[in-house]
Scaffold this motif. Structure first.
Motif, PDB file in Angstrom:
ATOM      1  N   SER A   1     -40.215 -64.150 -31.315  1.00 47.63           N
ATOM      2  CA  SER A   1     -40.940 -62.936 -31.720  1.00 47.63           C
ATOM      3  C   SER A   1     -42.218 -63.271 -32.486  1.00 47.63           C
ATOM      4  O   SER A   1     -43.214 -62.551 -32.369  1.00 47.63           O
ATOM      5  CB  SER A   1     -40.044 -61.969 -32.503  1.00 47.63           C
ATOM      6  OG  SER A   1     -39.567 -62.572 -33.671  1.00 47.63           O
TER       7      SER A   1
ATOM      8  N   TYR B   1     -28.681 -53.378 -33.651  1.00 46.10           N
ATOM      9  CA  TYR B   1     -29.112 -54.769 -33.838  1.00 46.10           C
ATOM     10  C   TYR B   1     -30.083 -55.264 -32.776  1.00 46.10           C
ATOM     11  O   TYR B   1     -30.904 -56.135 -33.063  1.00 46.10           O
ATOM     12  CB  TYR B   1     -27.913 -55.726 -33.987  1.00 46.10           C
ATOM     13  CG  TYR B   1     -26.647 -55.286 -33.303  1.00 46.10           C
ATOM     14  CD1 TYR B   1     -25.737 -54.472 -33.980  1.00 46.10           C
ATOM     15  CD2 TYR B   1     -26.355 -55.660 -32.002  1.00 46.10           C
ATOM     16  CE1 TYR B   1     -24.562 -54.046 -33.355  1.00 46.10           C
ATOM     17  CE2 TYR B   1     -25.193 -55.241 -31.376  1.00 46.10           C
ATOM     18  CZ  TYR B   1     -24.296 -54.431 -32.044  1.00 46.10           C
ATOM     19  OH  TYR B   1     -23.155 -54.007 -31.427  1.00 46.10           O
ATOM     20  N   PHE B   2     -30.027 -54.718 -31.575  1.00 48.14           N
ATOM     21  CA  PHE B   2     -31.012 -55.187 -30.583  1.00 48.14           C
ATOM     22  C   PHE B   2     -32.378 -54.537 -30.834  1.00 48.14           C
ATOM     23  O   PHE B   2     -33.415 -55.196 -30.710  1.00 48.14           O
ATOM     24  CB  PHE B   2     -30.513 -54.951 -29.160  1.00 48.14           C
ATOM     25  CG  PHE B   2     -29.355 -55.853 -28.805  1.00 48.14           C
ATOM     26  CD1 PHE B   2     -29.498 -57.238 -28.804  1.00 48.14           C
ATOM     27  CD2 PHE B   2     -28.105 -55.331 -28.518  1.00 48.14           C
ATOM     28  CE1 PHE B   2     -28.430 -58.086 -28.516  1.00 48.14           C
ATOM     29  CE2 PHE B   2     -27.031 -56.169 -28.223  1.00 48.14           C
ATOM     30  CZ  PHE B   2     -27.197 -57.551 -28.228  1.00 48.14           C
TER      31      PHE B   2
ATOM     32  N   GLN C   1     -37.443 -61.759 -41.677  1.00 46.39           N
ATOM     33  CA  GLN C   1     -36.277 -61.009 -41.200  1.00 46.39           C
ATOM     34  C   GLN C   1     -36.085 -59.758 -42.059  1.00 46.39           C
ATOM     35  O   GLN C   1     -35.840 -58.665 -41.553  1.00 46.39           O
ATOM     36  CB  GLN C   1     -35.018 -61.895 -41.271  1.00 46.39           C
ATOM     37  CG  GLN C   1     -33.731 -61.185 -40.871  1.00 46.39           C
ATOM     38  CD  GLN C   1     -33.624 -60.887 -39.390  1.00 46.39           C
ATOM     39  OE1 GLN C   1     -33.947 -61.728 -38.571  1.00 46.39           O
ATOM     40  NE2 GLN C   1     -33.176 -59.691 -39.037  1.00 46.39           N
TER      41      GLN C   1
ATOM     42  N   SER D   1     -33.734 -71.690 -33.197  1.00 45.69           N
ATOM     43  CA  SER D   1     -34.065 -70.264 -33.346  1.00 45.69           C
ATOM     44  C   SER D   1     -34.295 -69.670 -31.970  1.00 45.69           C
ATOM     45  O   SER D   1     -34.879 -70.324 -31.096  1.00 45.69           O
ATOM     46  CB  SER D   1     -35.347 -70.116 -34.164  1.00 45.69           C
ATOM     47  OG  SER D   1     -35.834 -68.794 -34.106  1.00 45.69           O
ATOM     48  N   THR D   2     -33.875 -68.436 -31.788  1.00 48.27           N
ATOM     49  CA  THR D   2     -34.266 -67.676 -30.595  1.00 48.27           C
ATOM     50  C   THR D   2     -35.220 -66.564 -31.017  1.00 48.27           C
ATOM     51  O   THR D   2     -36.402 -66.564 -30.667  1.00 48.27           O
ATOM     52  CB  THR D   2     -33.031 -67.089 -29.886  1.00 48.27           C
ATOM     53  OG1 THR D   2     -32.226 -68.169 -29.433  1.00 48.27           O
ATOM     54  CG2 THR D   2     -33.426 -66.225 -28.690  1.00 48.27           C
ATOM     55  N   ARG D   3     -34.701 -65.621 -31.815  1.00 47.79           N
ATOM     56  CA  ARG D   3     -35.475 -64.426 -32.172  1.00 47.79           C
ATOM     57  C   ARG D   3     -36.721 -64.713 -33.008  1.00 47.79           C
ATOM     58  O   ARG D   3     -37.803 -64.208 -32.712  1.00 47.79           O
ATOM     59  CB  ARG D   3     -34.598 -63.434 -32.974  1.00 47.79           C
ATOM     60  CG  ARG D   3     -33.720 -62.552 -32.152  1.00 47.79           C
ATOM     61  CD  ARG D   3     -32.445 -62.286 -32.916  1.00 47.79           C
ATOM     62  NE  ARG D   3     -31.736 -63.547 -33.002  1.00 47.79           N
ATOM     63  CZ  ARG D   3     -30.921 -64.000 -32.047  1.00 47.79           C
ATOM     64  NH1 ARG D   3     -30.688 -63.262 -31.001  1.00 47.79           N
ATOM     65  NH2 ARG D   3     -30.341 -65.182 -32.140  1.00 47.79           N
ATOM     66  N   THR D   4     -36.534 -65.482 -34.070  1.00 48.66           N
ATOM     67  CA  THR D   4     -37.658 -65.658 -35.004  1.00 48.66           C
ATOM     68  C   THR D   4     -38.809 -66.371 -34.310  1.00 48.66           C
ATOM     69  O   THR D   4     -39.963 -65.950 -34.364  1.00 48.66           O
ATOM     70  CB  THR D   4     -37.179 -66.429 -36.249  1.00 48.66           C
ATOM     71  OG1 THR D   4     -35.983 -65.798 -36.720  1.00 48.66           O
ATOM     72  CG2 THR D   4     -38.225 -66.426 -37.335  1.00 48.66           C
TER      73      THR D   4
ATOM     74  N   ALA E   1     -33.883 -56.520 -33.635  1.00 46.92           N
ATOM     75  CA  ALA E   1     -34.499 -57.777 -33.183  1.00 46.92           C
ATOM     76  C   ALA E   1     -35.837 -57.502 -32.494  1.00 46.92           C
ATOM     77  O   ALA E   1     -36.809 -58.246 -32.684  1.00 46.92           O
ATOM     78  CB  ALA E   1     -33.555 -58.522 -32.248  1.00 46.92           C
ATOM     79  N   ALA E   2     -35.904 -56.402 -31.719  1.00 44.77           N
ATOM     80  CA  ALA E   2     -37.162 -56.069 -31.039  1.00 44.77           C
ATOM     81  C   ALA E   2     -38.241 -55.698 -32.056  1.00 44.77           C
ATOM     82  O   ALA E   2     -39.433 -55.974 -31.848  1.00 44.77           O
ATOM     83  CB  ALA E   2     -36.939 -54.911 -30.069  1.00 44.77           C
TER      84      ALA E   2
ATOM     85  N   GLY F   1     -38.896 -57.138 -34.559  1.00 44.41           N
ATOM     86  CA  GLY F   1     -39.481 -58.386 -35.044  1.00 44.41           C
ATOM     87  C   GLY F   1     -40.909 -58.574 -34.567  1.00 44.41           C
ATOM     88  O   GLY F   1     -41.712 -59.203 -35.274  1.00 44.41           O
TER      89      GLY F   1
ATOM     90  N   PRO G   1     -28.021 -64.634 -34.396  1.00 49.18           N
ATOM     91  CA  PRO G   1     -27.034 -64.454 -33.332  1.00 49.18           C
ATOM     92  C   PRO G   1     -25.660 -64.064 -33.888  1.00 49.18           C
ATOM     93  O   PRO G   1     -25.322 -64.383 -35.017  1.00 49.18           O
ATOM     94  CB  PRO G   1     -26.976 -65.854 -32.717  1.00 49.18           C
ATOM     95  CG  PRO G   1     -27.321 -66.785 -33.841  1.00 49.18           C
ATOM     96  CD  PRO G   1     -28.324 -66.059 -34.661  1.00 49.18           C
TER      97      PRO G   1
END
Ligand code: CP
Length: 312
Positions: free
Chosen positions: A52, A278-279, A129, A46-49, A282-283, A285, A261
């Motif tokens: 964040s 989409y960015f 999400q 995971s990157t975002r989850t 993600a922010a 989050g 991603p």
């Protein structure tokens, strides 16, 4: 205190409450989680989850413990998930868990005495999400009610799609499921929509509906979920959108969301257009996951008092 396992467990009122808290927390810095410890168990990449949730925890004053790879844990020595959960609950006040098995989050919640937040369980659900997706839709349009939402890509294995569909049902949305037959939306979701008389369309091309929809929710075709790589190859790259295919061909205010991603399904020339959200999504989050922690730990009442008093 409550778990966040499936959107099925939430009413529309519960969802709106999380979004309201997220909005408040975006405006203010509150050390609501001071002296709390978050157990962060990511058994899948995971990157975002992960980042964040970590950022949300730090912003609220909590500390985070976890591991960089499941290979660094005693699972590697044969310890069970059950015992891993029992140990983590002893060391933390709330557990955030991502796992590759459908149902793993529910399993953890049934064992743990502290709240469990599902950060994605296999191809099943990804409720945090969904809450940030809804937060983004509300922020962009002012409300979620009655939106026409097209899901494109991997709808069979897409846990973000499964959770978001369950939530959007409560807001009288109309659905467009756009995918090759082998990765179309699961039958159980379609049956639920039919039971509730909710409008939906099963399609294999997005072009014809661009002028109708408010939200284009793109997803990655997830190589890692296919048992057979040949089946993956047959559908890989089937939907690719770019500036040329979208700009001037959709509603002026249509937004494009993607849980990310991405691989190749959204070309980077779309990033600079007004449709690409989409960015920002993600922010979003961070405030959304701050709200999730606050609700999971039963701290919203504290927040209400503090914020309302400061607002007056
Ligand atoms: N949207 C999402 O779940 O992204 P990560 O896999 O990077 O956490």
């Amino acid at each position: 205190m409550r778990d966040f396992i499936s959107m099925k467990d939430f009413t529309k009122g519960d969802i709106l409450e999380v979004l309201r808290v997220a909005k408040e927390l975006e405006k203010k810095n509150e050390e609501l989680l001071k002296n709390k410890i978050v157990g962060s168990l990511f058994f899948e990449p995971s990157t975002r989850t992960r980042l964040s949730f970590t950022s949300a925890a730090y912003r609220l004053g909590a500390k985070v413990l976890g591991f960089d790879s499941p290979d660094a844990t005693s699972l590697k020595k044969g310890e069970s998930l059950r015992d891993t959960i029992k140990m983590t609950e002893a060391y933390s006040d709330v557990i955030v868990m991502r796992h590759n098995r459908d149902g793993a989050a529910r399993f953890a919640a049934d064992i743990a005495k502290v709240p469990v937040i599902n950060a994605g369980d296999g191809a099943n659900e990804h409720p945090s999400q969904t809450l940030l997706d809804l937060y983004t839709i509300e922020k962009e349009f002012g409300n979620i009610e009655g939106k026409k939402v097209a899901f494109v890509g991997d709808l069979k294995y897409g846990r973000t799609v499964h959770s978001l569909t369950k939530a959007l049902e409560m807001f009288n949305c109309e659905f467009y499921f756009i995918a090759p037959e082998v990765i179309q939306i699961p039958e159980y979701i379609v049956r639920e929509l039919e039971k509730k008389n909710i409008k939906y369309h099963i399609l294999n091309d997005y072009k014809d509906v661009l002028k109708e929809i408010d939200v284009l929710y793109m997803t990655r075709i997830q190589k890692e979920r296919f048992d057979n790589q040949e089946d993956y190859e047959k559908v890989a790259g089937v939907y690719i959108i770019d500036k040329e295919s979208i700009v001037g061909k959709c509603k002026e205010n249509m937004i494009i969301l993607h849980p990310l991603p991405r691989v190749d399904e959204i070309k980077i020339d779309l990033d600079e257009t007004k449709h690409a959200k989409y960015f920002e999504q993600a922010a979003n989050g961070v405030p959304t996951r701050e709200a999730i922690f606050s609700v999971a730990l039963g701290l919203v009442e504290t927040l209400n008092c503090e914020i309302l008093e400061k607002d007056i």
